[in-house]
Design an enzyme around this catalytic site. Sequence first.
Site, PDB file in Angstrom:
ATOM      1  N   CYS A   1       0.827  -1.205   0.000  1.00  0.00           N
ATOM      2  CA  CYS A   1       0.000   0.000   0.000  1.00  0.00           C
ATOM      3  C   CYS A   1       0.857   1.250   0.000  1.00  0.00           C
ATOM      4  O   CYS A   1       2.078   1.186   0.064  1.00  0.00           O
ATOM      5  CB  CYS A   1      -0.892   0.007   1.232  1.00  0.00           C
ATOM      6  SG  CYS A   1       0.067   0.019   2.746  1.00  0.00           S
TER       7      CYS A   1
ATOM      8  N   ASP B 117       7.319 -36.301  -6.134  1.00  0.00           N
ATOM      9  CA  ASP B 117       8.523 -36.599  -5.379  1.00  0.00           C
ATOM     10  C   ASP B 117       8.129 -36.432  -3.908  1.00  0.00           C
ATOM     11  O   ASP B 117       7.104 -35.816  -3.618  1.00  0.00           O
ATOM     12  CB  ASP B 117       9.608 -35.601  -5.793  1.00  0.00           C
ATOM     13  CG  ASP B 117      10.788 -35.628  -4.853  1.00  0.00           C
ATOM     14  OD1 ASP B 117      11.268 -36.737  -4.585  1.00  0.00           O
ATOM     15  OD2 ASP B 117      11.216 -34.558  -4.399  1.00  0.00           O
TER      16      ASP B 117
ATOM     17  N   ASP C  50      11.327 -31.343  -6.740  1.00  0.00           N
ATOM     18  CA  ASP C  50      12.068 -30.135  -6.392  1.00  0.00           C
ATOM     19  C   ASP C  50      13.573 -30.302  -6.420  1.00  0.00           C
ATOM     20  O   ASP C  50      14.283 -29.314  -6.467  1.00  0.00           O
ATOM     21  CB  ASP C  50      11.654 -29.670  -4.997  1.00  0.00           C
ATOM     22  CG  ASP C  50      12.280 -30.517  -3.922  1.00  0.00           C
ATOM     23  OD1 ASP C  50      12.301 -31.752  -4.105  1.00  0.00           O
ATOM     24  OD2 ASP C  50      12.759 -29.968  -2.928  1.00  0.00           O
TER      25      ASP C  50
ATOM     26  N   ASP D  67      15.537 -34.908  -9.201  1.00  0.00           N
ATOM     27  CA  ASP D  67      14.277 -34.966  -9.957  1.00  0.00           C
ATOM     28  C   ASP D  67      14.414 -34.336 -11.335  1.00  0.00           C
ATOM     29  O   ASP D  67      13.529 -34.490 -12.167  1.00  0.00           O
ATOM     30  CB  ASP D  67      13.177 -34.184  -9.213  1.00  0.00           C
ATOM     31  CG  ASP D  67      12.892 -34.778  -7.865  1.00  0.00           C
ATOM     32  OD1 ASP D  67      12.851 -36.011  -7.778  1.00  0.00           O
ATOM     33  OD2 ASP D  67      12.730 -34.008  -6.915  1.00  0.00           O
TER      34      ASP D  67
END
Lengths: 695, 52
Positions: free
Chosen positions: A9, A413, A594, A598
């Site tokens: 803001c 995973d 992750d 992988d």
Amino acid sequence: MLTLPTAHCALCMTTVEQGLAQLPGVHDARVNLTLKRVAVAADPDVTAETLIAALGRLGYEAHELDAGTLRATQTDKMGRELLMRLGVAGFAMMNIMLLSVAVWSGAEDATRIMFEWISAAIALPTVIFSGQPFFRNAVGALRAGRLGMDVPISLAILLATAMSLYETAEGGGHTYFDAAVSLTFFLLAGRYLDYRTRAVARSAAEELAALEVPRATRVVDGVETVVAIADLRPGDLVRVRPGGRMPVDGVVVEGTSELDRSLLTGESLPVWAGPAAEVSAGEVNLTGPLLVRVTAAGRDSSLHRMADLVAVAESAKNRYTTLADRAARIYAPGVHILAFSTFLFWLWFSRGDLHLALNIGVAVLIITCPCALGLAVPAVVTAASGRLFRQGLLIKEGSALERLAEVDTVVFDKTGTLTMGAPEAVDLAAQSPADVALAAGLAAASSHPLARALAAAAAAAGIAAAAVDAVHEVPGYGVEGLWQGRRVRLGRAPWVGTEPIDRTASYLEAGDGAAPRAFAFADHLRPGAEAAIAALKAQGKTVHLISGDSAGVVAELATRLGIADWMAGALPAEKAARIAALSTGGHRVLMVGDGLNDTAALTAAHVSISPASALDAARVASDMVLLGSDLTPIGEAARIARLATRRIKENFAVSALYNLIAVPLAMMGIATPLMAALAMSASSITVSLNALRLR
Amino acid sequence: MTVLAYLIPISLIIGGIGLMAFIWTIDSEQYDDPKGNASRILKPDYDDHPKK
């Protein structure tokens, strides 16, 4: 350059800018609220840490961004250029439309001819300026011997302008300046939407990458200096503090500690490291400071080699033909053949009236022009990715949504993906309160993740920690202290003299002669994991779990989440092989993972998602990135992807319908410029509105 | 119909002014932070030194 994820803001902006400006050495601070970043101009001796600390006191979370990685997003020249061309085309379109309306409603003779000349004067420069992106792409496509979408577009725009110019000079009736310019405008709008979507994704992805500032602490003759990782050479000594990530491959020279290698292998158990132990880049140092001699740095490190492998494999994914590609492949030759055969037919029918035949041929080309087709895909993809982005899922690849829509099997995973990668003490109730109190007393002295989890769990169970004297941490082994005159230890199994059990655990030796007690830990489940899996199952997809972790842990998690197919102890290559096997079995696989272990699987899968906490290499390999820690958006993404593909197909159907009505009229030679303008605008607006239904 | 001789140039000039204004806003990077600019007018101190 710092990122401020919580700024939202006007008040935040004022507080941050004034707060930073008051610091010594800071010249200027400017918040960009759209990107949630603050750019600070300061003396070179002002470090990012001081700024972050100052912002922390003001109540704002801040992280440093690597300026080098971000530089690419700063220069948004291409976006501004497209916007400029779009603005010019919009201006010209409205003015020409105004004049054309007068012509259509019956302006005659001198007035009509004057209006047409004015239109020509506006249209000609506009087409030359605004049409450039299409002309460039068309020339490129022709050089490569292809017929992309841009060849018919360029041809239609240029022919329509040239034909109208000729008609104006001759004083004939059929000018298509309005069509040529509005075609340019609508197609540029589609291009711009497409560009914006990609720019937003790219800047968010780059911000994630820039969060890991590539720096390391080099030790030369006992003096520590902070240097860029790129400057490290093999043979240098590097200090890695607890909590820090290994910047390089190397050998431990001094110090003992435990390493969390879950990002590389998927094991959730920390591994012991002492002198002569080999470490690789990407591992996280947990307990004690380590001095590491660099064996491979930068591009040669195992992390980078893996990332390079992924970059090569990635080109395979680019071979996917999107719906738009497939449509263009049918469309481009079709239009040319249709327009050309109409031209030939009329040439024969009118016995050599070249002017009439050309006129009708051009009318066919203009009316079939893929105004709606050019908007159909970008409008839907923009609406869908905007909606998913607000829910915390970033789409990196344009075709990822379409591929996600085809998925029928989802592979997860475990460590770091379904779980947070942070341990949680379990079964405390089964232990005697005295043991728990003693363990908590020892654990309070350590910052090891297991110790912290144990202390937190004891406090949550309402057990006060026992007062242990002379507590000290033995890095790499555990915590030791004196309690009621006896030596007590909490740490690794061999160190307290027992056999390890088949789960993550810490062992307490109470010094009373009894066998050491094991405190077991389970990984903390990621929020939304259950919801995401339930949503995917409800959509009729098969869910698999493949992990590099030990069987006991994986089995427990699989039962807890209701996953029937699971596989434990998988090596990176086995993960990729399993996905390849599923793919050859006719399944379309979504991989969610992750770690470095992988990446091969992420690349092999039809489409892939990784969380924001994933290793850079894994994020690069995947098509989508989850920005928050919640997994729920995955289920939602699969649903929206299906919806988006349906909308794209609907849009194709809509524009085909318009063509089906307008093209026969054009071929019969009774199409007027007014009809062309109406068909074009109506179909463009219909497809845009249809896409907006996704928001 | 002679009124057209005035009206058409006028409409084109007015449109052209709009186009010039649009080109100026793009060139001076006013679309880089729309959300921030919307909030910036609410700041108590008048901000007369834009980004350096």
